[in-house]
Design a protein around this motif. Structure first.
Motif, PDB file in Angstrom:
ATOM      1  N   LEU A  14       0.942  -1.214   0.024  1.00  0.00           N
ATOM      2  CA  LEU A  14      -0.064   0.101   0.064  1.00  0.00           C
ATOM      3  C   LEU A  14       0.923   1.283   0.111  1.00  0.00           C
ATOM      4  O   LEU A  14       0.670   2.116  -1.000  1.00  0.00           O
ATOM      5  N   ASN A  15       1.893   1.222   0.938  1.00  0.00           N
ATOM      6  CA  ASN A  15       2.720   2.474   0.928  1.00  0.00           C
ATOM      7  C   ASN A  15       3.563   2.575  -0.414  1.00  0.00           C
ATOM      8  O   ASN A  15       3.918   3.718  -0.850  1.00  0.00           O
ATOM      9  N   PHE A  18       0.577   3.895  -3.245  1.00  0.00           N
ATOM     10  CA  PHE A  18       0.074   5.018  -2.967  1.00  0.00           C
ATOM     11  C   PHE A  18       0.597   6.111  -1.874  1.00  0.00           C
ATOM     12  O   PHE A  18       1.303   5.573  -1.066  1.00  0.00           O
ATOM     13  N   ASN A  19       0.141   7.342  -2.197  1.00  0.00           N
ATOM     14  CA  ASN A  19       0.591   8.354  -1.138  1.00  0.00           C
ATOM     15  C   ASN A  19      -0.234   8.317   0.234  1.00  0.00           C
ATOM     16  O   ASN A  19      -1.369   8.742   0.120  1.00  0.00           O
ATOM     17  N   ILE A  20       0.190   7.458   1.129  1.00  0.00           N
ATOM     18  CA  ILE A  20      -0.546   7.421   2.342  1.00  0.00           C
ATOM     19  C   ILE A  20       0.111   8.082   3.619  1.00  0.00           C
ATOM     20  O   ILE A  20       1.376   8.064   3.583  1.00  0.00           O
ATOM     21  N   SER A  21      -0.478   8.921   4.330  1.00  0.00           N
ATOM     22  CA  SER A  21      -0.088   9.721   5.431  1.00  0.00           C
ATOM     23  C   SER A  21       0.046   8.846   6.716  1.00  0.00           C
ATOM     24  O   SER A  21       0.801   9.041   7.560  1.00  0.00           O
ATOM     25  N   SER A  22      -1.000   8.022   6.644  1.00  0.00           N
ATOM     26  CA  SER A  22      -1.492   7.177   7.676  1.00  0.00           C
ATOM     27  C   SER A  22      -1.972   5.913   7.419  1.00  0.00           C
ATOM     28  O   SER A  22      -2.870   5.863   6.724  1.00  0.00           O
ATOM     29  N   LEU A  23      -1.438   4.765   8.040  1.00  0.00           N
ATOM     30  CA  LEU A  23      -2.060   3.471   7.580  1.00  0.00           C
ATOM     31  C   LEU A  23      -2.136   2.626   8.847  1.00  0.00           C
ATOM     32  O   LEU A  23      -1.256   2.369   9.762  1.00  0.00           O
ATOM     33  N   LYS A  24      -3.210   1.969   9.386  1.00  0.00           N
ATOM     34  CA  LYS A  24      -3.767   1.059  10.359  1.00  0.00           C
ATOM     35  C   LYS A  24      -4.216  -0.040   9.810  1.00  0.00           C
ATOM     36  O   LYS A  24      -5.289  -0.105   8.870  1.00  0.00           O
ATOM     37  N   ILE A  25      -3.469  -1.331  10.028  1.00  0.00           N
ATOM     38  CA  ILE A  25      -4.063  -2.507   9.580  1.00  0.00           C
ATOM     39  C   ILE A  25      -4.395  -3.257  10.768  1.00  0.00           C
ATOM     40  O   ILE A  25      -3.465  -3.565  11.634  1.00  0.00           O
ATOM     41  N   ILE A  45      -9.511  -8.387   7.372  1.00  0.00           N
ATOM     42  CA  ILE A  45      -8.771  -7.328   7.515  1.00  0.00           C
ATOM     43  C   ILE A  45      -9.508  -6.094   7.446  1.00  0.00           C
ATOM     44  O   ILE A  45     -10.438  -5.919   6.574  1.00  0.00           O
ATOM     45  N   LYS A  46      -9.262  -4.926   8.260  1.00  0.00           N
ATOM     46  CA  LYS A  46      -9.507  -3.722   8.443  1.00  0.00           C
ATOM     47  C   LYS A  46      -8.395  -2.751   8.156  1.00  0.00           C
ATOM     48  O   LYS A  46      -7.541  -2.870   8.684  1.00  0.00           O
ATOM     49  N   LEU A  47      -8.589  -1.857   7.097  1.00  0.00           N
ATOM     50  CA  LEU A  47      -7.622  -0.935   6.597  1.00  0.00           C
ATOM     51  C   LEU A  47      -8.375   0.403   6.865  1.00  0.00           C
ATOM     52  O   LEU A  47      -9.434   0.909   6.684  1.00  0.00           O
ATOM     53  N   LYS A  64     -11.405  -0.173  -5.527  1.00  0.00           N
ATOM     54  CA  LYS A  64     -10.944  -0.971  -6.625  1.00  0.00           C
ATOM     55  C   LYS A  64      -9.470  -0.709  -6.783  1.00  0.00           C
ATOM     56  O   LYS A  64      -8.677  -1.845  -7.260  1.00  0.00           O
ATOM     57  N   LYS A  65      -8.837   0.362  -6.789  1.00  0.00           N
ATOM     58  CA  LYS A  65      -7.484   0.497  -7.149  1.00  0.00           C
ATOM     59  C   LYS A  65      -6.822  -0.439  -5.744  1.00  0.00           C
ATOM     60  O   LYS A  65      -5.673  -1.145  -6.118  1.00  0.00           O
ATOM     61  N   ILE A  66      -7.221  -0.320  -4.677  1.00  0.00           N
ATOM     62  CA  ILE A  66      -6.494  -0.992  -3.328  1.00  0.00           C
ATOM     63  C   ILE A  66      -6.525  -2.447  -3.776  1.00  0.00           C
ATOM     64  O   ILE A  66      -5.778  -3.296  -3.472  1.00  0.00           O
TER      65      ILE A  66
END
Length: 86
Positions: A14-15, A18-25, A45-47, A64-66
């Protein structure tokens, strides 16, 4: 695949894509343990992510992109994927 390895793979993919500033899995598999279709080798899984890049899309298009990026994991290790984009 063990959950910790899966989380590591998801984070990396994911990182990288995509341009992600915060990610919690989160592993939410325990919520589905008693379901008829529960499989111990497939995870729920919850993103939760913050991404200005993905936020500009309609939610279905961002999802869809994810899904496209995580296609292999969806086919082999993830039973259910919940996505929240802020």
């Amino acid at each position: 695949m063990k959950i910790n390895k899966l989380i590591e793979v998801l984070d990396k993919k994911l990182n990288e894509n995509f341009n992600i500033s915060s990610l919690k899995i989160e592993d939410k598999s325990f919520l589905h343990k008693n379901h008829k279709s529960f499989m111990k080798d497939k995870f729920h899984i919850k993103l939760v992510l913050i991404s200005k890049e993905l936020k500009v899309f309609k939610p279905i298009d961002a999802n869809k992109k994810i899904y496209k990026v995580l296609k292999n994991e969806m086919n082999n290790h993830i039973h259910s994927l919940q996505i929240k984009i802020n």
